[in-house]
Design a protein around this motif. Structure first.
Motif, PDB file in Angstrom:
ATOM      1  N   ARG A 115       0.915  -1.037   0.100  1.00 42.48           N
ATOM      2  CA  ARG A 115      -0.079   0.079  -0.121  1.00 42.48           C
ATOM      3  C   ARG A 115       0.957   1.372   0.119  1.00 42.48           C
ATOM      4  O   ARG A 115       1.745   1.335   0.857  1.00 42.48           O
ATOM      5  CB  ARG A 115      -0.854  -0.056   1.075  1.00 42.48           C
ATOM      6  CG  ARG A 115      -2.072  -1.177   1.255  1.00 42.48           C
ATOM      7  CD  ARG A 115      -2.956  -0.866   2.386  1.00 42.48           C
ATOM      8  NE  ARG A 115      -3.924  -2.056   2.366  1.00 42.48           N
ATOM      9  CZ  ARG A 115      -4.993  -2.405   1.662  1.00 42.48           C
ATOM     10  NH1 ARG A 115      -5.045  -1.380   0.620  1.00 42.48           N
ATOM     11  NH2 ARG A 115      -5.637  -3.235   1.671  1.00 42.48           N
ATOM     12  N   PRO A 116       0.698   2.326  -0.929  1.00 39.86           N
ATOM     13  CA  PRO A 116       1.373   3.375  -1.057  1.00 39.86           C
ATOM     14  C   PRO A 116       1.148   4.399   0.108  1.00 39.86           C
ATOM     15  O   PRO A 116       0.086   4.579   0.607  1.00 39.86           O
ATOM     16  CB  PRO A 116       1.065   4.113  -2.346  1.00 39.86           C
ATOM     17  CG  PRO A 116       0.535   2.961  -3.188  1.00 39.86           C
ATOM     18  CD  PRO A 116      -0.427   2.164  -1.992  1.00 39.86           C
ATOM     19  N   LEU A 117       2.467   5.039   0.326  1.00 39.81           N
ATOM     20  CA  LEU A 117       2.183   6.069   1.497  1.00 39.81           C
ATOM     21  C   LEU A 117       3.392   7.074   1.042  1.00 39.81           C
ATOM     22  O   LEU A 117       4.662   6.672   0.718  1.00 39.81           O
ATOM     23  CB  LEU A 117       2.940   5.357   2.911  1.00 39.81           C
ATOM     24  CG  LEU A 117       2.674   6.495   4.042  1.00 39.81           C
ATOM     25  CD1 LEU A 117       1.008   6.892   4.156  1.00 39.81           C
ATOM     26  CD2 LEU A 117       3.037   5.641   5.250  1.00 39.81           C
ATOM     27  N   ALA A 118       2.945   8.406   0.609  1.00 38.82           N
ATOM     28  CA  ALA A 118       3.747   9.349   0.055  1.00 38.82           C
ATOM     29  C   ALA A 118       4.377  10.264   0.960  1.00 38.82           C
ATOM     30  O   ALA A 118       3.604  10.861   1.924  1.00 38.82           O
ATOM     31  CB  ALA A 118       2.886   9.895  -0.977  1.00 38.82           C
ATOM     32  N   GLN A 122       5.688  11.932   6.168  1.00 42.34           N
ATOM     33  CA  GLN A 122       4.387  12.137   6.663  1.00 42.34           C
ATOM     34  C   GLN A 122       4.734  12.021   8.409  1.00 42.34           C
ATOM     35  O   GLN A 122       5.606  11.462   8.590  1.00 42.34           O
ATOM     36  CB  GLN A 122       3.326  11.113   6.371  1.00 42.34           C
ATOM     37  CG  GLN A 122       2.775  11.292   4.917  1.00 42.34           C
ATOM     38  CD  GLN A 122       1.596  10.651   4.659  1.00 42.34           C
ATOM     39  OE1 GLN A 122       0.805  10.508   5.557  1.00 42.34           O
ATOM     40  NE2 GLN A 122       1.496  10.114   3.545  1.00 42.34           N
ATOM     41  N   PRO A 123       3.796  12.457   9.132  1.00 40.65           N
ATOM     42  CA  PRO A 123       3.855  12.083  10.608  1.00 40.65           C
ATOM     43  C   PRO A 123       4.040  10.820  10.923  1.00 40.65           C
ATOM     44  O   PRO A 123       3.371  10.013  10.161  1.00 40.65           O
ATOM     45  CB  PRO A 123       2.679  12.848  10.958  1.00 40.65           C
ATOM     46  CG  PRO A 123       2.142  13.750  10.017  1.00 40.65           C
ATOM     47  CD  PRO A 123       2.697  13.252   8.796  1.00 40.65           C
ATOM     48  N   THR A 124       4.831  10.546  11.928  1.00 44.65           N
ATOM     49  CA  THR A 124       4.882   9.153  12.454  1.00 44.65           C
ATOM     50  C   THR A 124       3.629   8.303  12.657  1.00 44.65           C
ATOM     51  O   THR A 124       3.663   7.215  12.193  1.00 44.65           O
ATOM     52  CB  THR A 124       5.732   9.285  13.642  1.00 44.65           C
ATOM     53  OG1 THR A 124       7.150   9.820  13.745  1.00 44.65           O
ATOM     54  CG2 THR A 124       5.906   7.787  14.356  1.00 44.65           C
ATOM     55  N   ALA A 125       2.433   8.934  12.968  1.00 45.42           N
ATOM     56  CA  ALA A 125       1.365   8.334  13.061  1.00 45.42           C
ATOM     57  C   ALA A 125       0.944   7.780  11.992  1.00 45.42           C
ATOM     58  O   ALA A 125       0.240   6.579  12.036  1.00 45.42           O
ATOM     59  CB  ALA A 125       0.263   9.390  13.625  1.00 45.42           C
ATOM     60  N   ALA A 126       1.278   8.472  10.755  1.00 48.02           N
ATOM     61  CA  ALA A 126       0.758   7.929   9.500  1.00 48.02           C
ATOM     62  C   ALA A 126       1.542   6.449   9.298  1.00 48.02           C
ATOM     63  O   ALA A 126       0.750   5.528   8.701  1.00 48.02           O
ATOM     64  CB  ALA A 126       1.098   8.755   8.306  1.00 48.02           C
ATOM     65  N   PHE A 127       2.479   6.341   9.631  1.00 49.66           N
ATOM     66  CA  PHE A 127       3.557   5.128   9.357  1.00 49.66           C
ATOM     67  C   PHE A 127       2.902   4.195  10.446  1.00 49.66           C
ATOM     68  O   PHE A 127       2.812   2.870  10.149  1.00 49.66           O
ATOM     69  CB  PHE A 127       4.947   5.219   9.472  1.00 49.66           C
ATOM     70  CG  PHE A 127       5.391   6.054   8.319  1.00 49.66           C
ATOM     71  CD1 PHE A 127       5.782   5.452   7.132  1.00 49.66           C
ATOM     72  CD2 PHE A 127       5.489   7.373   8.451  1.00 49.66           C
ATOM     73  CE1 PHE A 127       6.213   6.190   6.236  1.00 49.66           C
ATOM     74  CE2 PHE A 127       6.080   8.157   7.439  1.00 49.66           C
ATOM     75  CZ  PHE A 127       6.244   7.298   6.001  1.00 49.66           C
ATOM     76  N   THR A 128       2.919   4.308  11.814  1.00 55.22           N
ATOM     77  CA  THR A 128       2.183   3.515  12.653  1.00 55.22           C
ATOM     78  C   THR A 128       1.087   3.026  12.330  1.00 55.22           C
ATOM     79  O   THR A 128       0.663   1.840  12.420  1.00 55.22           O
ATOM     80  CB  THR A 128       2.529   4.112  14.083  1.00 55.22           C
ATOM     81  OG1 THR A 128       1.644   5.195  14.175  1.00 55.22           O
ATOM     82  CG2 THR A 128       3.723   4.478  14.586  1.00 55.22           C
ATOM     83  N   ASP A 129      -0.045   3.967  11.846  1.00 58.02           N
ATOM     84  CA  ASP A 129      -1.241   3.351  11.683  1.00 58.02           C
ATOM     85  C   ASP A 129      -1.212   2.353  10.263  1.00 58.02           C
ATOM     86  O   ASP A 129      -2.045   1.464  10.378  1.00 58.02           O
ATOM     87  CB  ASP A 129      -2.186   4.454  11.180  1.00 58.02           C
ATOM     88  CG  ASP A 129      -2.525   5.539  12.277  1.00 58.02           C
ATOM     89  OD1 ASP A 129      -2.173   5.157  13.395  1.00 58.02           O
ATOM     90  OD2 ASP A 129      -3.061   6.574  11.995  1.00 58.02           O
ATOM     91  N   ALA A 130      -0.443   2.526   9.276  1.00 54.83           N
ATOM     92  CA  ALA A 130      -0.292   1.787   8.230  1.00 54.83           C
ATOM     93  C   ALA A 130       0.285   0.419   8.587  1.00 54.83           C
ATOM     94  O   ALA A 130       0.089  -0.577   7.924  1.00 54.83           O
ATOM     95  CB  ALA A 130       0.818   2.517   7.145  1.00 54.83           C
ATOM     96  N   ILE A 131       1.481   0.580   9.444  1.00 58.52           N
ATOM     97  CA  ILE A 131       1.752  -0.788   9.847  1.00 58.52           C
ATOM     98  C   ILE A 131       1.055  -1.652  10.776  1.00 58.52           C
ATOM     99  O   ILE A 131       1.057  -2.850  10.772  1.00 58.52           O
ATOM    100  CB  ILE A 131       3.335  -0.537  10.776  1.00 58.52           C
ATOM    101  CG1 ILE A 131       4.360   0.031   9.912  1.00 58.52           C
ATOM    102  CG2 ILE A 131       3.714  -1.883  11.568  1.00 58.52           C
ATOM    103  CD1 ILE A 131       5.629   0.835  10.582  1.00 58.52           C
TER     104      ILE A 131
END
Length: 253
Positions: free
Chosen positions: A223-226, A229-238
């Motif tokens: 899933r792409p993530l551009a 971004q804030p850390t929360a965007a990555f933790t949510d995606a993970i």
């Protein structure tokens, strides 16, 4: 690179329909956190006869992108267990300011929290788009990796103020020393060798093949993530990707 970067370089997607559909469907072609004024002068990244698409069907674009995870235990440009439930693929450039921001502000926390407990594997892809020094730094990072110092080189090259010093030959040797590369003669030889060029081409072709036009760009289990971004965007995606992986594993039992 500042947020005032001009319009992104576009690369023709002259590859299999499944990959093209994946890029369009998931918005990979709109990854524009920071983008170059033009393509590399040597034309690197153009479609080639050797390019191949993931084997996943076009009807499942996420699976097609997820299949890009190499999960190679011998990959020198990766950290984390090869069998980790979540793989984050990062396409980055050492001259990219936003890549440096991610490397300094977000990535260490992800390593500490998720790589350490076996949840996450991070696989870096060298995706130089800002000219000759970008390419030289990418090859140098690969060469440092040959002596198990990629992570240390990565940290040194993305340190605050590092990119402003440039990545000329003398600077790359300085970074290698800072990263603790033990054999600088071998480092210089590997940096200039055909294997480094081939490894760089492989990573860059992969990025262009799926429609990446800017850095940093990420895939989290396909899933792409551009952008940085804030850390929360990555933790949510993970967290989401881990739950999906666990559900899929449970369904197979």
């Amino acid at each position: 690179m500042s947020s005032s970067s001009s319009r992104p370089s576009r690369k023709p997607l002259l590859y299999a329909a499944g990959v093209a559909l994946a890029a369009v469907t998931l918005g990979v072609v709109s990854w524009q956190a920071t983008a170059p004024d033009g393509r590399p002068a040597d034309g690197s990244g153009a479609a080639g006869a050797s390019a191949t698409a993931p084997s996943a069907p076009a009807s499942d674009p996420v699976a097609g992108l997820k299949a890009l995870a190499r999960r190679d235990a011998g990959d020198k440009l990766a950290v984390g267990r090869p069998d980790a439930p979540v793989v984050l693929i990062e396409y980055s450039d050492f001259k990219c300011g936003y890549c440096g921001k991610f490397a300094r502000d977000t990535e260490p926390g992800l390593v500490e929290k998720y790589v350490a407990d076996g949840t996450l594997r991070i696989e870096w892809r060298n995706f130089p788009i800002f000219g000759a020094e970008s390419e030289a730094a990418a090859k140098a990072a690969w060469a440092a990796g040959r002596q198990d110092r990629f992570t240390a080189f990565h940290e040194a090259a993305y340190a605050e103020g590092s990119k402003e010093k440039g990545f000329a030959e003398a600077r790359l040797l300085e970074l290698a020393r800072e990263a603790g590369v033990p054999d600088l003669e071998r480092f210089a030889k590997d940096l200039a060798g055909a294997e480094a060029a081939a490894a760089l081409a492989k990573d860059r072709e992969e990025g262009y093949r799926i429609g990446v036009t800017s850095t940093p760009s990420f895939l989290v289990n396909g899933r792409p993530l551009a952008g940085a971004q804030p850390t929360a965007a990555f933790t949510d995606a993970i967290t989401r990707a881990k739950a999906e992986a666990e559900a899929a594993a449970g369904a197979r039992k």
